[in-house]
Design a protein around this motif. Structure first.
Motif, PDB file in Angstrom:
ATOM      1  N   LEU A  26      39.523  37.367   3.541  1.00 42.68           N
ATOM      2  CA  LEU A  26      40.311  36.564   4.560  1.00 42.68           C
ATOM      3  C   LEU A  26      41.253  35.433   3.934  1.00 42.68           C
ATOM      4  CD1 LEU A  26      38.130  36.945   7.686  1.00 42.68           C
ATOM      5  CD2 LEU A  26      40.141  38.017   7.282  1.00 42.68           C
ATOM      6  N   VAL A  27      42.298  35.048   4.413  1.00 41.86           N
ATOM      7  CA  VAL A  27      43.066  33.817   3.991  1.00 41.86           C
ATOM      8  C   VAL A  27      43.685  33.314   4.981  1.00 41.86           C
ATOM      9  CG1 VAL A  27      43.315  34.703   1.518  1.00 41.86           C
ATOM     10  CG2 VAL A  27      45.114  35.293   3.633  1.00 41.86           C
ATOM     11  N   VAL A  28      43.901  31.832   5.042  1.00 42.50           N
ATOM     12  CA  VAL A  28      44.522  31.178   5.852  1.00 42.50           C
ATOM     13  C   VAL A  28      45.483  30.365   5.337  1.00 42.50           C
ATOM     14  CG1 VAL A  28      43.061  29.288   5.766  1.00 42.50           C
ATOM     15  CG2 VAL A  28      43.914  29.466   7.861  1.00 42.50           C
ATOM     16  N   GLY A  29      46.453  30.159   6.232  1.00 39.14           N
ATOM     17  CA  GLY A  29      47.934  29.204   5.647  1.00 39.14           C
ATOM     18  C   GLY A  29      48.745  29.094   6.781  1.00 39.14           C
ATOM     19  N   GLY A  30      50.014  28.912   6.551  1.00 39.65           N
ATOM     20  CA  GLY A  30      51.005  28.627   7.497  1.00 39.65           C
ATOM     21  C   GLY A  30      51.384  27.249   7.993  1.00 39.65           C
ATOM     22  N   ILE A  31      50.530  26.509   7.272  1.00 43.38           N
ATOM     23  CA  ILE A  31      51.070  24.967   7.642  1.00 43.38           C
ATOM     24  C   ILE A  31      51.385  24.169   6.139  1.00 43.38           C
ATOM     25  CG2 ILE A  31      50.108  22.857   7.959  1.00 43.38           C
ATOM     26  CD1 ILE A  31      48.216  24.097  10.272  1.00 43.38           C
ATOM     27  N   GLU A  32      52.563  23.351   6.110  1.00 43.25           N
ATOM     28  CA  GLU A  32      52.882  22.317   5.271  1.00 43.25           C
ATOM     29  C   GLU A  32      52.472  21.042   5.466  1.00 43.25           C
ATOM     30  OE1 GLU A  32      54.329  23.572   2.139  1.00 43.25           O
ATOM     31  OE2 GLU A  32      54.243  25.710   3.256  1.00 43.25           O
ATOM     32  N   PRO A  33      52.402  20.092   4.575  1.00 42.16           N
ATOM     33  CA  PRO A  33      51.970  18.750   4.531  1.00 42.16           C
ATOM     34  C   PRO A  33      52.887  18.284   5.805  1.00 42.16           C
ATOM     35  CG  PRO A  33      52.258  18.989   2.450  1.00 42.16           C
ATOM     36  CD  PRO A  33      52.725  20.489   2.935  1.00 42.16           C
ATOM     37  N   ILE A  34      52.203  17.286   6.691  1.00 42.20           N
ATOM     38  CA  ILE A  34      52.640  17.019   7.906  1.00 42.20           C
ATOM     39  C   ILE A  34      52.761  15.352   7.679  1.00 42.20           C
ATOM     40  CG2 ILE A  34      52.234  16.512  10.354  1.00 42.20           C
ATOM     41  CD1 ILE A  34      50.650  19.114  10.030  1.00 42.20           C
ATOM     42  N   GLY A  35      54.122  14.889   7.966  1.00 42.36           N
ATOM     43  CA  GLY A  35      54.418  13.455   7.636  1.00 42.36           C
ATOM     44  C   GLY A  35      55.252  13.101   9.119  1.00 42.36           C
ATOM     45  N   GLY A  36      55.594  11.683   8.790  1.00 46.54           N
ATOM     46  CA  GLY A  36      56.448  10.972  10.001  1.00 46.54           C
ATOM     47  C   GLY A  36      55.531  10.861  11.278  1.00 46.54           C
ATOM     48  N   VAL A  37      54.434  11.170  11.563  1.00 40.33           N
ATOM     49  CA  VAL A  37      53.878  11.456  12.762  1.00 40.33           C
ATOM     50  C   VAL A  37      53.509   9.847  13.312  1.00 40.33           C
ATOM     51  CG1 VAL A  37      51.595  11.981  13.909  1.00 40.33           C
ATOM     52  CG2 VAL A  37      52.510  13.259  12.030  1.00 40.33           C
ATOM     53  N   LYS A  38      53.851   9.592  14.677  1.00 37.10           N
ATOM     54  CA  LYS A  38      53.667   8.295  15.210  1.00 37.10           C
ATOM     55  C   LYS A  38      52.346   8.288  15.997  1.00 37.10           C
ATOM     56  CE  LYS A  38      58.601   7.716  15.858  1.00 37.10           C
ATOM     57  NZ  LYS A  38      59.851   7.414  16.675  1.00 37.10           N
ATOM     58  N   PRO A  39      51.633   7.221  15.925  1.00 37.84           N
ATOM     59  CA  PRO A  39      50.357   7.104  16.373  1.00 37.84           C
ATOM     60  C   PRO A  39      50.622   7.294  18.211  1.00 37.84           C
ATOM     61  CG  PRO A  39      50.527   5.503  14.945  1.00 37.84           C
ATOM     62  CD  PRO A  39      51.843   5.977  15.015  1.00 37.84           C
ATOM     63  N   GLY A  40      49.988   8.002  18.817  1.00 38.86           N
ATOM     64  CA  GLY A  40      50.109   8.179  20.343  1.00 38.86           C
ATOM     65  C   GLY A  40      50.750   9.466  20.399  1.00 38.86           C
ATOM     66  N   SER A  41      51.373  10.120  19.523  1.00 38.25           N
ATOM     67  CA  SER A  41      52.068  11.438  19.781  1.00 38.25           C
ATOM     68  C   SER A  41      51.117  12.576  19.504  1.00 38.25           C
ATOM     69  CB  SER A  41      53.291  11.561  18.731  1.00 38.25           C
ATOM     70  OG  SER A  41      52.850  11.583  17.473  1.00 38.25           O
ATOM     71  N   THR A  42      51.605  13.891  19.658  1.00 42.30           N
ATOM     72  CA  THR A  42      50.718  15.148  19.574  1.00 42.30           C
ATOM     73  C   THR A  42      51.758  16.138  18.588  1.00 42.30           C
ATOM     74  OG1 THR A  42      51.726  16.112  21.643  1.00 42.30           O
ATOM     75  CG2 THR A  42      49.671  15.030  21.754  1.00 42.30           C
ATOM     76  N   PHE A  43      50.876  17.079  18.145  1.00 42.92           N
ATOM     77  CA  PHE A  43      51.796  17.971  17.248  1.00 42.92           C
ATOM     78  C   PHE A  43      50.883  19.159  17.086  1.00 42.92           C
ATOM     79  CE2 PHE A  43      49.310  15.274  14.257  1.00 42.92           C
ATOM     80  CZ  PHE A  43      48.769  16.286  13.411  1.00 42.92           C
ATOM     81  N   ASP A  44      51.305  20.307  16.888  1.00 40.82           N
ATOM     82  CA  ASP A  44      50.845  21.654  16.970  1.00 40.82           C
ATOM     83  C   ASP A  44      50.532  22.103  15.573  1.00 40.82           C
ATOM     84  OD1 ASP A  44      50.967  21.791  19.799  1.00 40.82           O
ATOM     85  OD2 ASP A  44      52.885  23.095  19.747  1.00 40.82           O
ATOM     86  N   LEU A  45      49.584  23.145  15.177  1.00 36.01           N
ATOM     87  CA  LEU A  45      49.252  23.576  14.155  1.00 36.01           C
ATOM     88  C   LEU A  45      49.282  25.106  14.294  1.00 36.01           C
ATOM     89  CD1 LEU A  45      45.483  21.746  13.724  1.00 36.01           C
ATOM     90  CD2 LEU A  45      47.850  21.014  12.901  1.00 36.01           C
ATOM     91  N   PRO A  46      50.496  25.433  13.519  1.00 34.67           N
ATOM     92  CA  PRO A  46      51.008  26.950  13.655  1.00 34.67           C
ATOM     93  C   PRO A  46      50.202  27.646  12.484  1.00 34.67           C
ATOM     94  CG  PRO A  46      52.552  25.589  12.602  1.00 34.67           C
ATOM     95  CD  PRO A  46      51.568  24.643  12.948  1.00 34.67           C
ATOM     96  N   VAL A  47      49.008  27.930  12.613  1.00 32.37           N
ATOM     97  CA  VAL A  47      48.058  28.680  11.614  1.00 32.37           C
ATOM     98  C   VAL A  47      48.330  30.236  11.398  1.00 32.37           C
ATOM     99  CG1 VAL A  47      45.667  28.845  10.927  1.00 32.37           C
ATOM    100  CG2 VAL A  47      46.286  26.508  11.832  1.00 32.37           C
ATOM    101  N   THR A  48      48.085  30.564  10.346  1.00 29.90           N
ATOM    102  CA  THR A  48      48.166  31.949  10.125  1.00 29.90           C
ATOM    103  C   THR A  48      47.055  32.333   9.537  1.00 29.90           C
ATOM    104  OG1 THR A  48      49.105  31.890   7.771  1.00 29.90           O
ATOM    105  CG2 THR A  48      50.467  31.808  10.096  1.00 29.90           C
ATOM    106  N   VAL A  49      46.596  33.740   9.586  1.00 33.01           N
ATOM    107  CA  VAL A  49      45.293  34.424   9.348  1.00 33.01           C
ATOM    108  C   VAL A  49      45.698  35.708   8.972  1.00 33.01           C
ATOM    109  CG1 VAL A  49      42.956  35.143   9.734  1.00 33.01           C
ATOM    110  CG2 VAL A  49      43.778  33.176  10.984  1.00 33.01           C
ATOM    111  N   ALA A  50      45.016  36.399   7.646  1.00 34.11           N
ATOM    112  CA  ALA A  50      45.567  37.641   7.173  1.00 34.11           C
ATOM    113  C   ALA A  50      44.231  38.100   6.271  1.00 34.11           C
ATOM    114  CB  ALA A  50      46.767  37.641   6.419  1.00 34.11           C
ATOM    115  N   SER A  51      44.143  39.295   6.075  1.00 35.60           N
ATOM    116  CA  SER A  51      43.356  39.902   5.369  1.00 35.60           C
ATOM    117  C   SER A  51      44.068  40.448   4.089  1.00 35.60           C
ATOM    118  CB  SER A  51      42.436  41.288   5.980  1.00 35.60           C
ATOM    119  OG  SER A  51      41.674  41.743   5.242  1.00 35.60           O
TER     120      SER A  51
END
Length: 412
Positions: A41-66
């Motif tokens: 099993l491997v996980v991925g789908g996310i690059e480094p996340i930047g420019g986030v403002k305190p108080g905001s929200t963001f999603d984690l588009p994770v991928t899973v595969a064998s």
């Protein structure tokens, strides 16, 4: 009824054949088990996340595969974020745990989600609803760790009891986005737009010569952001210079001498908002030095997140009380008080230690602490005594010579 001899031999042969067959079966079982590969099993789908403002929200588009050829009958995806981040909604097929800091690891939150469905080899999956993350007011340089496995991860012994999520359960769905990951564990940096005000606090010392006094100075991260230094990257340093005329008799931890100053570090690589480091020294006041002043200051490496430099340095003052005991520097003359500097000096201008003053009528300190007046009035009695001693010595010398000459004459 006794068994005939021939029948006993046949029975033993049958037992031996059955035992051999059993051993062959047992020997073949591990080989057959080893031929059944485990899912990779491997996980991925996310690059480094930047420019986030305190108080905001963001999603984690994770991928899973064998990546291998085996089917995973069930998978677990674990999300772990450092303390500047939090989770908005946690599905009911997940549990959450808060983990306290230990072993150079900062405080963090962990969510483990179990997906009770098959993951076919070569197929990329993603949760139908991505996990959402909150950026807290203290968010700055944070980190997201993703992990995938076929078994449920254990809870951390240094954390709180796990709590089940309350949002609707989610499942994995096939996706054409994000691509197949390459590792079982992935670390993703998450950078927020924030500031942290580093500042120092000085001290006001007071005591008499020969006394040992405490000196406490502080370094504070006034926030709002917390700052986590990466492993191997030097953290901020606190440079402490004690006041002149003192000597350090006790040094706190995380400090080492660097010339006359002290180079002090921090106890943790993570500097929490509102957190502080206190450095407790003990100083002995050796002598009075005019306007003696030390300092505490931050190291001068670039810190773009800390725009306020006015509180990066503070003074350490010293008030020496009482008179100067014997052996201290700054001798007084004519009762005029301490000279306020190392070495002796006159109460008038132009004086120097061990020599006469250039101004008439003023006394100057000699190397042995006596005084001489420039008018000569106090020197005349000393001159008269010296002259009398010379005359007396000459008379004695003449008398001795006459007596010696008379003895020689009588001998002849």
């Amino acid at each position: 009824m006794p068994m005939p001899p021939n029948d006993r031999r046949a029975f033993r042969a049958a037992v031996a054949m059955l035992g051999a067959a059993g051993l062959i079966a047992l020997a073949a079982a591990p080989a057959a088990y080893a031929d059944d590969p485990a899912p990779e099993l491997v996980v991925g789908g996310i690059e480094p996340i930047g420019g986030v403002k305190p108080g905001s929200t963001f999603d984690l588009p994770v991928t899973v595969a064998s990546k291998g050829t085996a089917v995973a009958e069930k998978v677990w995806v674990t999300y772990s974020v450092t303390r500047g981040l939090g989770f908005a909604e946690v599905p009911s097929n997940c549990w959450t745990q808060q983990v306290r800091p230990y072993d150079e690891m900062p405080e963090r939150w962990t969510v483990a989600c179990g997906f009770d469905q098959a993951v076919e080899p070569g197929v990329v999956y993603t949760p139908e609803t991505p996990l959402r993350v909150n950026a807290l007011d203290r968010a700055f340089h944070d980190e997201l760790r993703l992990r995938v496995g076929a078994d449920e991860p254990g809870v951390d012994d240094n954390g709180t009891p796990p709590v089940a999520g309350t949002a609707p359960a989610v499942k994995l769905v096939e996706t054409q986005h994000g691509g197949m990951g390459a590792a079982q564990v992935v670390d993703v940096p998450v950078t927020s737009v924030n500031t942290a005000d580093y500042q120092v606090t000085g001290a006001a010392l007071k005591g008499s010569i020969g006394e040992t006094v405490p000196m406490k100075v502080e370094f504070t991260n006034a926030g709002p952001a917390w700052v986590m230094t990466k492993v191997g990257v030097p953290s901020v340093r606190v440079m402490i210079m004690p006041p002149a005329g003192t000597s350090v008799v006790k040094t706190p931890g995380f400090c080492k001498a660097k010339g006359k100053a002290y180079d002090c570090g921090t106890s943790e690589r993570a500097l929490y908002e509102g957190g502080r480091e206190t450095y407790n020294f003990k100083l002995k006041i050796d002598k009075r030095v005019a306007h003696a002043k030390g300092s505490v200051a931050l190291s001068t490496e670039a810190r773009p997140f800390d725009p306020d430099k006015t509180n990066d340095k503070a003074a350490i003052t010293l008030d020496v009380t009482g008179g100067d005991p014997t052996g201290s520097t700054g001798s007084s003359t004519n009762g005029a008080g301490s000279s306020g500097s190392s070495g002796s000096s006159t109460s008038g201008s132009g004086g120097s230690a061990g020599g006469p003053s250039s101004t008439g009528g003023d006394a100057t300190t000699t190397t042995n602490g006596g005084t001489l007046a420039d008018t000569g009035s106090s020197a005349l009695p000393i001159t008269g005594v010296a002259a009398a001693a010379v005359v007396t010595g000459t008379g004695l010398f003449v008398i001795v010579r006459r007596r010696r000459a008379q003895r020689l004459t009588n001998q002849w």
